[in-house]
Scaffold this motif. Structure first.
Motif, PDB file in Angstrom:
ATOM      1  N   MET A   1       0.538  -1.310   0.310  1.00 53.57           N
ATOM      2  CA  MET A   1      -0.192  -0.506   0.296  1.00 53.57           C
ATOM      3  C   MET A   1       1.238   1.605   0.340  1.00 53.57           C
ATOM      4  O   MET A   1       1.759   0.987   0.946  1.00 53.57           O
ATOM      5  CB  MET A   1      -0.829  -0.225   1.177  1.00 53.57           C
ATOM      6  N   SER A   2       0.125   2.549  -0.828  1.00 58.99           N
ATOM      7  CA  SER A   2       1.139   3.359  -1.101  1.00 58.99           C
ATOM      8  C   SER A   2       0.849   4.143   0.387  1.00 58.99           C
ATOM      9  O   SER A   2      -0.320   4.017   0.440  1.00 58.99           O
ATOM     10  CB  SER A   2       1.293   4.302  -2.322  1.00 58.99           C
ATOM     11  N   ALA A   3       1.653   5.042   0.078  1.00 57.06           N
ATOM     12  CA  ALA A   3       0.819   6.636   1.233  1.00 57.06           C
ATOM     13  C   ALA A   3      -0.090   7.181   0.448  1.00 57.06           C
ATOM     14  O   ALA A   3      -0.190   7.099  -1.418  1.00 57.06           O
ATOM     15  CB  ALA A   3       2.331   7.683   1.469  1.00 57.06           C
ATOM     16  N   PRO A   4      -1.185   7.639   1.032  1.00 56.93           N
ATOM     17  CA  PRO A   4      -2.182   8.501   0.513  1.00 56.93           C
ATOM     18  C   PRO A   4      -1.456   9.618   0.027  1.00 56.93           C
ATOM     19  O   PRO A   4      -2.599  10.297  -0.477  1.00 56.93           O
ATOM     20  CB  PRO A   4      -2.963   8.368   1.599  1.00 56.93           C
ATOM     21  N   ILE A   5      -0.449  10.682   1.066  1.00 54.59           N
ATOM     22  CA  ILE A   5      -0.504  12.202  -0.149  1.00 54.59           C
ATOM     23  C   ILE A   5       1.283  11.603  -0.889  1.00 54.59           C
ATOM     24  O   ILE A   5       1.797  10.910  -0.145  1.00 54.59           O
ATOM     25  CB  ILE A   5      -0.344  13.208   0.809  1.00 54.59           C
ATOM     26  N   VAL A   6       1.338  12.149  -1.883  1.00 52.84           N
ATOM     27  CA  VAL A   6       2.832  11.759  -2.649  1.00 52.84           C
ATOM     28  C   VAL A   6       2.737  13.436  -3.215  1.00 52.84           C
ATOM     29  O   VAL A   6       2.348  14.360  -3.404  1.00 52.84           O
ATOM     30  CB  VAL A   6       2.504  11.405  -3.839  1.00 52.84           C
ATOM     31  N   VAL A   7       4.389  13.603  -2.909  1.00 52.88           N
ATOM     32  CA  VAL A   7       4.900  15.122  -2.785  1.00 52.88           C
ATOM     33  C   VAL A   7       5.620  14.975  -3.692  1.00 52.88           C
ATOM     34  O   VAL A   7       6.664  14.054  -3.796  1.00 52.88           O
ATOM     35  CB  VAL A   7       6.000  15.511  -1.969  1.00 52.88           C
ATOM     36  N   HIS A   8       5.689  14.830  -5.309  1.00 50.75           N
ATOM     37  CA  HIS A   8       6.292  14.733  -7.138  1.00 50.75           C
ATOM     38  C   HIS A   8       7.521  15.380  -7.096  1.00 50.75           C
ATOM     39  O   HIS A   8       7.571  16.092  -5.907  1.00 50.75           O
ATOM     40  CB  HIS A   8       5.106  15.197  -7.262  1.00 50.75           C
ATOM     41  N   GLY A   9       8.536  15.006  -7.542  1.00 54.18           N
ATOM     42  CA  GLY A   9       9.145  15.571  -7.984  1.00 54.18           C
ATOM     43  C   GLY A   9       9.394  17.123  -8.309  1.00 54.18           C
ATOM     44  O   GLY A   9       8.237  17.279  -8.546  1.00 54.18           O
ATOM     45  N   MET A  10      10.372  18.215  -8.272  1.00 59.72           N
ATOM     46  CA  MET A  10      10.736  19.029  -8.700  1.00 59.72           C
ATOM     47  C   MET A  10      10.406  20.174  -9.463  1.00 59.72           C
ATOM     48  O   MET A  10      10.785  19.098 -10.871  1.00 59.72           O
ATOM     49  CB  MET A  10      11.532  20.258  -7.938  1.00 59.72           C
ATOM     50  N   SER A  11       9.309  20.466 -10.110  1.00 61.82           N
ATOM     51  CA  SER A  11       8.965  21.079 -11.338  1.00 61.82           C
ATOM     52  C   SER A  11      10.439  22.215 -12.043  1.00 61.82           C
ATOM     53  O   SER A  11      11.093  22.519 -11.323  1.00 61.82           O
ATOM     54  CB  SER A  11       7.965  22.078 -11.166  1.00 61.82           C
ATOM     55  N   ARG A  12      11.070  22.187 -12.937  1.00 58.26           N
ATOM     56  CA  ARG A  12      11.039  23.548 -13.668  1.00 58.26           C
ATOM     57  C   ARG A  12      11.520  24.474 -13.390  1.00 58.26           C
ATOM     58  O   ARG A  12      12.137  25.643 -13.019  1.00 58.26           O
ATOM     59  CB  ARG A  12      11.811  22.998 -15.192  1.00 58.26           C
ATOM     60  N   THR A  13      10.407  25.340 -12.378  1.00 56.50           N
ATOM     61  CA  THR A  13      10.426  26.682 -12.267  1.00 56.50           C
ATOM     62  C   THR A  13      10.190  26.578 -10.897  1.00 56.50           C
ATOM     63  O   THR A  13       9.626  28.045 -10.061  1.00 56.50           O
ATOM     64  CB  THR A  13       8.870  27.429 -12.891  1.00 56.50           C
ATOM     65  N   GLY A  14      10.172  25.196 -10.134  1.00 55.11           N
ATOM     66  CA  GLY A  14      10.716  25.529  -8.573  1.00 55.11           C
ATOM     67  C   GLY A  14       8.832  24.822  -8.049  1.00 55.11           C
ATOM     68  O   GLY A  14       8.014  25.204  -8.985  1.00 55.11           O
ATOM     69  N   GLY A  15       8.892  24.517  -7.233  1.00 55.16           N
ATOM     70  CA  GLY A  15       7.608  24.068  -6.340  1.00 55.16           C
ATOM     71  C   GLY A  15       7.650  22.554  -7.185  1.00 55.16           C
ATOM     72  O   GLY A  15       8.036  21.631  -7.035  1.00 55.16           O
ATOM     73  N   ARG A  16       6.689  21.972  -6.600  1.00 55.02           N
ATOM     74  CA  ARG A  16       6.765  20.604  -5.983  1.00 55.02           C
ATOM     75  C   ARG A  16       4.886  20.251  -5.852  1.00 55.02           C
ATOM     76  O   ARG A  16       4.287  20.408  -5.548  1.00 55.02           O
ATOM     77  CB  ARG A  16       7.006  19.285  -4.447  1.00 55.02           C
ATOM     78  N   ARG A  17       4.355  19.667  -7.007  1.00 55.17           N
ATOM     79  CA  ARG A  17       2.942  18.841  -7.283  1.00 55.17           C
ATOM     80  C   ARG A  17       2.148  18.172  -6.348  1.00 55.17           C
ATOM     81  O   ARG A  17       2.970  17.113  -5.808  1.00 55.17           O
ATOM     82  CB  ARG A  17       2.448  18.646  -8.492  1.00 55.17           C
ATOM     83  N   VAL A  18       1.378  18.259  -5.477  1.00 56.96           N
ATOM     84  CA  VAL A  18       0.938  17.939  -4.421  1.00 56.96           C
ATOM     85  C   VAL A  18      -0.212  16.644  -4.977  1.00 56.96           C
ATOM     86  O   VAL A  18      -1.058  17.636  -5.200  1.00 56.96           O
ATOM     87  CB  VAL A  18       0.702  18.274  -3.141  1.00 56.96           C
ATOM     88  N   THR A  19      -0.632  15.796  -4.193  1.00 55.53           N
ATOM     89  CA  THR A  19      -1.275  15.074  -5.102  1.00 55.53           C
ATOM     90  C   THR A  19      -1.917  14.104  -3.214  1.00 55.53           C
ATOM     91  O   THR A  19      -1.366  13.209  -2.724  1.00 55.53           O
ATOM     92  CB  THR A  19      -1.775  13.527  -5.983  1.00 55.53           C
ATOM     93  N   ILE A  20      -3.368  14.052  -3.319  1.00 52.47           N
ATOM     94  CA  ILE A  20      -3.922  13.421  -2.299  1.00 52.47           C
ATOM     95  C   ILE A  20      -4.831  12.691  -2.789  1.00 52.47           C
ATOM     96  O   ILE A  20      -5.884  13.017  -3.246  1.00 52.47           O
ATOM     97  CB  ILE A  20      -4.278  14.403  -1.466  1.00 52.47           C
ATOM     98  N   ASN A  21      -4.724  11.197  -2.351  1.00 50.09           N
ATOM     99  CA  ASN A  21      -5.662  10.218  -2.820  1.00 50.09           C
ATOM    100  C   ASN A  21      -6.122  10.304  -4.084  1.00 50.09           C
ATOM    101  O   ASN A  21      -7.244  10.250  -5.035  1.00 50.09           O
ATOM    102  CB  ASN A  21      -6.343   9.689  -2.131  1.00 50.09           C
ATOM    103  N   GLY A  22      -4.798  10.460  -4.871  1.00 49.91           N
ATOM    104  CA  GLY A  22      -4.569  10.775  -6.579  1.00 49.91           C
ATOM    105  C   GLY A  22      -5.442  11.397  -6.845  1.00 49.91           C
ATOM    106  O   GLY A  22      -5.631  11.893  -8.721  1.00 49.91           O
ATOM    107  N   GLU A  23      -5.385  12.738  -6.388  1.00 43.17           N
ATOM    108  CA  GLU A  23      -5.704  14.208  -6.463  1.00 43.17           C
ATOM    109  C   GLU A  23      -5.340  15.381  -6.272  1.00 43.17           C
ATOM    110  O   GLU A  23      -4.810  15.189  -5.893  1.00 43.17           O
ATOM    111  CB  GLU A  23      -7.620  14.620  -6.082  1.00 43.17           C
ATOM    112  N   ILE A  24      -4.985  16.033  -7.519  1.00 43.12           N
ATOM    113  CA  ILE A  24      -4.156  17.431  -7.207  1.00 43.12           C
ATOM    114  C   ILE A  24      -4.556  18.459  -6.768  1.00 43.12           C
ATOM    115  O   ILE A  24      -5.633  18.912  -5.910  1.00 43.12           O
ATOM    116  CB  ILE A  24      -4.113  17.722  -8.496  1.00 43.12           C
ATOM    117  N   ALA A  25      -3.758  18.595  -5.221  1.00 49.65           N
ATOM    118  CA  ALA A  25      -3.535  19.255  -4.878  1.00 49.65           C
ATOM    119  C   ALA A  25      -3.522  20.725  -4.538  1.00 49.65           C
ATOM    120  O   ALA A  25      -3.886  22.164  -4.459  1.00 49.65           O
ATOM    121  CB  ALA A  25      -3.758  18.954  -2.807  1.00 49.65           C
ATOM    122  N   GLY A  26      -2.379  20.626  -5.823  1.00 53.43           N
ATOM    123  CA  GLY A  26      -2.042  22.349  -5.231  1.00 53.43           C
ATOM    124  C   GLY A  26       0.081  22.105  -5.904  1.00 53.43           C
ATOM    125  O   GLY A  26       0.302  20.708  -5.723  1.00 53.43           O
ATOM    126  N   LEU A  27       0.401  23.157  -5.906  1.00 54.44           N
ATOM    127  CA  LEU A  27       2.005  23.199  -6.189  1.00 54.44           C
ATOM    128  C   LEU A  27       2.503  23.941  -4.612  1.00 54.44           C
ATOM    129  O   LEU A  27       2.312  24.661  -4.736  1.00 54.44           O
ATOM    130  CB  LEU A  27       2.077  24.597  -7.151  1.00 54.44           C
TER     131      LEU A  27
END
Length: 69
Positions: A1-27
């Motif tokens: 089982m994977s974690a429900p919250i994923v902080v994805h790799g860094m974007s080229r402009t800075g920041g990281r996409r965050v998903t919660i239960n597969g839904e995008i929460a923001g950058l």
């Protein structure tokens, strides 16, 4: 089982996409942004979850790092 919250790799402009239960929460540009996304998702003790691998998976970079690659 994977974690429900994923902080994805860094974007080229800075920041990281965050998903919660597969839904995008923001950058997130810092831990405060991440905690706010978690608070909006109903997780009141969000600061306590940041280093808990059962809750958050940090992908494509070190935890708590948000600057551009």
């Amino acid at each position: 089982m994977s974690a429900p919250i994923v902080v994805h790799g860094m974007s080229r402009t800075g920041g990281r996409r965050v998903t919660i239960n597969g839904e995008i929460a923001g950058l997130a540009h810092d831990d405060r942004d991440l905690v706010e996304f978690l608070r909006r998702a109903g997780l009141g003790d969000a600061w306590d979850l940041l280093d808990d691998p059962h809750w958050i998976e940090w992908r494509g970079g070190r935890a708590h790092r948000y600057e551009a690659a």
